[in-house]
Design an enzyme around this catalytic site. Sequence first.
Site, PDB file in Angstrom:
ATOM      1  N   ASP A 339      -6.819  -3.536  -3.126  1.00  0.00           N
ATOM      2  CA  ASP A 339      -5.712  -3.862  -2.652  1.00  0.00           C
ATOM      3  C   ASP A 339      -6.277  -5.397  -1.704  1.00  0.00           C
ATOM      4  OD1 ASP A 339      -3.474  -3.726  -0.863  1.00  0.00           O
ATOM      5  OD2 ASP A 339      -4.866  -3.081   0.919  1.00  0.00           O
ATOM      6  N   ASP A 533      -7.272  -0.158   2.134  1.00  0.00           N
ATOM      7  CA  ASP A 533      -7.464   0.100   3.450  1.00  0.00           C
ATOM      8  C   ASP A 533      -6.435   1.204   4.174  1.00  0.00           C
ATOM      9  OD1 ASP A 533      -4.777  -1.007   3.563  1.00  0.00           O
ATOM     10  OD2 ASP A 533      -5.718  -2.648   4.960  1.00  0.00           O
ATOM     11  N   ASP A 537      -1.291   2.076   1.069  1.00  0.00           N
ATOM     12  CA  ASP A 537      -1.613   2.459  -0.222  1.00  0.00           C
ATOM     13  C   ASP A 537      -2.336   3.547  -0.490  1.00  0.00           C
ATOM     14  OD1 ASP A 537      -3.920   1.725   1.042  1.00  0.00           O
ATOM     15  OD2 ASP A 537      -4.207  -0.351   0.277  1.00  0.00           O
TER      16      ASP A 537
HETATM   17  P1  ADP Z   1      -1.441  -5.950   0.549  1.00  0.00           P
HETATM   18  O1  ADP Z   1      -1.009  -5.349  -0.705  1.00  0.00           O
HETATM   19  O2  ADP Z   1      -1.810  -7.302   0.472  1.00  0.00           O
HETATM   20  O3  ADP Z   1      -2.444  -5.076   1.405  1.00  0.00           O
HETATM   21  P2  ADP Z   1       0.946  -4.718   2.026  1.00  0.00           P
HETATM   22  O4  ADP Z   1       1.526  -3.797   1.066  1.00  0.00           O
HETATM   23  O5  ADP Z   1       0.551  -4.168   3.310  1.00  0.00           O
HETATM   24  O6  ADP Z   1       0.087  -5.777   1.615  1.00  0.00           O
HETATM   25  O7  ADP Z   1       2.231  -5.597   2.544  1.00  0.00           O
HETATM   26  C1  ADP Z   1       2.826  -6.483   1.547  1.00  0.00           C
HETATM   27  C2  ADP Z   1       3.896  -7.364   2.176  1.00  0.00           C
HETATM   28  O8  ADP Z   1       4.833  -6.826   2.905  1.00  0.00           O
HETATM   29  C3  ADP Z   1       2.989  -8.450   3.203  1.00  0.00           C
HETATM   30  O9  ADP Z   1       2.378  -9.460   2.764  1.00  0.00           O
HETATM   31  C4  ADP Z   1       4.226  -8.795   4.172  1.00  0.00           C
HETATM   32  O10 ADP Z   1       5.071  -9.735   3.386  1.00  0.00           O
HETATM   33  C5  ADP Z   1       5.272  -7.501   3.923  1.00  0.00           C
HETATM   34  N1  ADP Z   1       4.966  -6.566   5.268  1.00  0.00           N
HETATM   35  C6  ADP Z   1       4.439  -5.415   5.172  1.00  0.00           C
HETATM   36  N2  ADP Z   1       4.434  -5.119   6.343  1.00  0.00           N
HETATM   37  C7  ADP Z   1       5.026  -5.689   7.041  1.00  0.00           C
HETATM   38  C8  ADP Z   1       5.067  -5.743   8.651  1.00  0.00           C
HETATM   39  N3  ADP Z   1       4.841  -4.772   9.405  1.00  0.00           N
HETATM   40  N4  ADP Z   1       5.621  -7.208   9.032  1.00  0.00           N
HETATM   41  C9  ADP Z   1       5.917  -8.308   8.215  1.00  0.00           C
HETATM   42  N5  ADP Z   1       5.890  -7.956   6.833  1.00  0.00           N
HETATM   43  C10 ADP Z   1       5.284  -6.987   6.375  1.00  0.00           C
HETATM   44 MG    MG Z   2      -3.174  -3.379   2.499  1.00  0.00          MG
END
Ligand code: ADP
Ligand code: MG
Length: 637
Positions: A339, A533, A537
């Site tokens: 991730d 993390d 996920d």
């Molecule tokens: P990653 O896969 O990189 O860990 P996430 O799945 O946690 O990222 O989130 C993916 C995307 O969704 C983020 O890059 C953001 O654009 C959006 N996102 C998720 N949660 C939030 C939030 N609480 N506020 C704003 N944007 C969010």
């Molecule tokens: Mg993440």
Amino acid sequence: MNRKQRKMLIRICIAVVLLIAAIVIEKTGLVRRDGTFGFAFYLVFYVLIYLEIGYDILRKAFRGVINGRPFDECFLMAFATIGAFALALYEKSGDYTEAIAVMLFYQIGELFQSYAVGKSRRNISELMDIRPDYANIEKDGELLQVDPEEVEIGTVIVVQPGEKVPIDGVVVEGRSTLNTAALTGESVPRDADVDDEIISGCINMTGVLKIRTTKAFGESTVSKILELVENASSRKSKSEEFIAKFARIYTPVVVYSALALAILPPLARTVFSADGGAMWSTWIYRALTFLVISCPCALVVSIPLSFFAGIGGASREGILIKGSNYLETLSQSKTIVFDKTGTLTLGVFEVTGVHHATIPEEQLIEYAALVECSSSHPISKSLQKAYGKDLDRSRVSEMEELSGLGVMGTVDGRKVAAGNIKLMQRLGIDAGDCHSVGTIVHVAMDGEYCGHIVISDVNKSTSKQAIEGLKAAGIEKTVMLTGDAEKVASKVAGELGIDEYHSELLPADKVQKVEQLLSQKRSENDKLVFVGDGINDAPVLTRADIGIAMGALGSDAAIEAADVVLMDDDPLKIAKAIKISKKCIGIVYQNIIFALAVKFGCLVLGALGVTNMWAAIFADVGVMVLAVLNSIRALRA
Ligand code: ADP
Ligand code: MG
């Protein structure tokens, strides 16, 4: 040494002394063997020594037979030694020493084994010595020691220098340095100041800290970790199951082979030639030797011990492995899927720009921070930090988090949405394009677009090195999955040297991608590891062959869903975990091959009559000792 072991040692010493006495009495001619008195004297003397050293084995063997589980080690030992005794009687040779020696060596081996196993178990528990015994509460100016289980959430506890932090919480007063070595394996001290979150299990080194607890003791990091480690050994790996099954089949096979060995050759001789009669005792003796050799104790003991040592060694490095089965799978990993946010990057975003704002920038950030106030996503924390002032939560209602998209809610009676371009598309809002590379939080109010905040994350300092380390550890493919924008993903993947990346994925898409990767595996034995993390996920963590969670220092969901937990979020630990698992599995195989080869060789020699019972017991105990010593190596990562 515990009491039981000391008692055994005394029994062994007594047996040795008595055995020497018996031999001296005979050699000096004090009591002569010929004649009924001499015969009876030595018989009784030796039987007594035999019982002194072996009574517990005989009792266990007897119980096994009564309970319908006759074919265990004790049975083999009891049967072989009683047989040897009977044979000596029958032949009138008077050589009873053999039966006693076999028992004696066997007991010495058992003693060593229980000592070694006990010692390494204790070593491991000492390493894991993080269980706090008490918590201090200040009452009328005095410190009161209470059971940490009884401390309620929100209580202020006092942790003095040198004490363990018993419960997770936030510092309300004081400043100190913490030693987190027991949790992370890292000896770099951490500073703690007012408002810092503190996890239990750290040792307070310099100043007095007052901490307001945020969790109950049972929910605190320490309790979770101990629970994990204590349950780890109950999840059996395939190798362990194999050995258990093996022992169940192996011992009866050996016993029946021994029976055949005792009966068939002399029977054949009796049938085909006249001089068969004299053969019986030779073959019975060989069969008994065969039984002694066949004891599978080296395997039965050393394999679980190797796994236990492997798990212990890993936990000393801040790597918690939830079971020996995971250790085995980890050693076969070929593909690692990461991730991005919080795993390869710090997840600490800085606001680098505000674009296309239709309302004042300050206000845009304020609304974004407010609508994000209940989210645990790193983005939310960063926006709150960028806003810098205290948030009035009463202004927010109906907050809803959409995993992988963003958040929506009502602020000051207006509908506010903050999230990525997908969220805007879903709401049918025309979002402004952005040319900067960074994670973009678009903000909309009452269906109107009002600009976006560009925030950027930094890679963890060890991420690049971690990817290189994985390649060196034999990982064939590294993949990054992220919900973030394509531009950010390609930048991070490029910087870190990741083979393949997929961006703009929702949590469900991540599962799909992992499934696709799973189906591309070349063999059943190539395992796929997912490292995340725990934020957005958890489903993927469970779907992969092995889920490794970062951020045990933060998210509980990660600890629950993962099979392996890295205590300090350091991606370098992934390669280390794989190395530890490979070493441990290597030791397990060495022990299996070594023990079986020696056993098999001895069995053949025994059947041919080349070895006697003395050599057999030496081989048996020797193999066991070597295998146990080898197992303990797994503790050193
Ligand atoms: P990653 O896969 O990189 O860990 P996430 O799945 O946690 O990222 O989130 C993916 C995307 O969704 C983020 O890059 C953001 O654009 C959006 N996102 C998720 N949660 C939030 C939030 N609480 N506020 C704003 N944007 C969010
Ligand atoms: Mg993440």
